[in-house]
Design a protein around this motif. Structure first.
Motif, mmCIF file in Angstrom:
data_model
loop_
_atom_site.group_PDB
_atom_site.id
_atom_site.type_symbol
_atom_site.label_atom_id
_atom_site.label_comp_id
_atom_site.label_asym_id
_atom_site.label_seq_id
_atom_site.Cartn_x
_atom_site.Cartn_y
_atom_site.Cartn_z
ATOM 1 N N MET A 110 37.760 27.655 -23.787
ATOM 2 C CA MET A 110 37.432 28.313 -22.540
ATOM 3 C C MET A 110 38.217 27.710 -21.379
ATOM 4 O O MET A 110 38.596 28.441 -20.467
ATOM 5 C CB MET A 110 35.929 28.229 -22.280
ATOM 6 N N LEU A 111 38.452 26.412 -21.431
ATOM 7 C CA LEU A 111 39.197 25.770 -20.345
ATOM 8 C C LEU A 111 40.603 26.343 -20.224
ATOM 9 O O LEU A 111 41.091 26.576 -19.116
ATOM 10 C CB LEU A 111 39.252 24.255 -20.565
ATOM 11 N N ASP A 112 41.234 26.567 -21.372
ATOM 12 C CA ASP A 112 42.576 27.152 -21.351
ATOM 13 C C ASP A 112 42.555 28.562 -20.775
ATOM 14 O O ASP A 112 43.466 28.958 -20.052
ATOM 15 C CB ASP A 112 43.170 27.186 -22.759
ATOM 16 N N GLN A 113 41.516 29.315 -21.093
ATOM 17 C CA GLN A 113 41.401 30.686 -20.595
ATOM 18 C C GLN A 113 41.208 30.695 -19.084
ATOM 19 O O GLN A 113 41.792 31.531 -18.388
ATOM 20 C CB GLN A 113 40.237 31.402 -21.270
ATOM 21 N N ILE A 114 40.417 29.777 -18.570
ATOM 22 C CA ILE A 114 40.196 29.687 -17.122
ATOM 23 C C ILE A 114 41.497 29.317 -16.421
ATOM 24 O O ILE A 114 41.860 29.922 -15.410
ATOM 25 C CB ILE A 114 39.076 28.673 -16.798
ATOM 26 N N GLN A 115 42.199 28.344 -16.972
ATOM 27 C CA GLN A 115 43.468 27.926 -16.375
ATOM 28 C C GLN A 115 44.486 29.061 -16.424
ATOM 29 O O GLN A 115 45.207 29.299 -15.454
ATOM 30 C CB GLN A 115 44.003 26.691 -17.089
ATOM 31 N N SER A 116 44.536 29.766 -17.531
ATOM 32 C CA SER A 116 45.463 30.888 -17.670
ATOM 33 C C SER A 116 45.140 31.987 -16.660
ATOM 34 O O SER A 116 46.044 32.548 -16.031
ATOM 35 C CB SER A 116 45.401 31.436 -19.095
ATOM 36 N N LEU A 117 43.866 32.300 -16.505
ATOM 37 C CA LEU A 117 43.444 33.309 -15.536
ATOM 38 C C LEU A 117 43.836 32.896 -14.125
ATOM 39 O O LEU A 117 44.345 33.705 -13.350
ATOM 40 C CB LEU A 117 41.935 33.532 -15.614
#
Length: 75
Positions: free
Chosen positions: A1-8
């Motif tokens: 989820m952390l990667d998804q937040i950073q990507s967003l």
């Protein structure tokens, strides 16, 4: 989820940099920061995480939100 937040967050910042009209800025703001936006969806998904993961995800979510809000204010 952390990667998804950073990507967003990175995607939204790049979209923000290329936006040239108020309508485009508002569309991005609603899409990312709105009540039914992408960051809000991550907040709802946090309920499924373990306690330790919630802390890290919450911190990342708050940092992304603050950075995006600051970027919108600067634009």
């Amino acid at each position: 989820m952390l990667d998804q937040i950073q990507s967003l967050s990175q995607d939204a910042l790049s979209r923000l940099a290329s936006a040239h009209t108020l309508e485009a800025l508002e569309e991005i703001r609603v899409d990312v920061l709105g009540r039914k936006g992408k960051l809000a969806a991550f907040g709802k998904e946090m309920a499924k995480l373990s306690a330790a993961d919630k802390v890290a995800a919450g911190k990342a979510l708050n940092e992304a939100k603050a950075a995006l809000e600051a970027a919108f204010e600067a634009k």
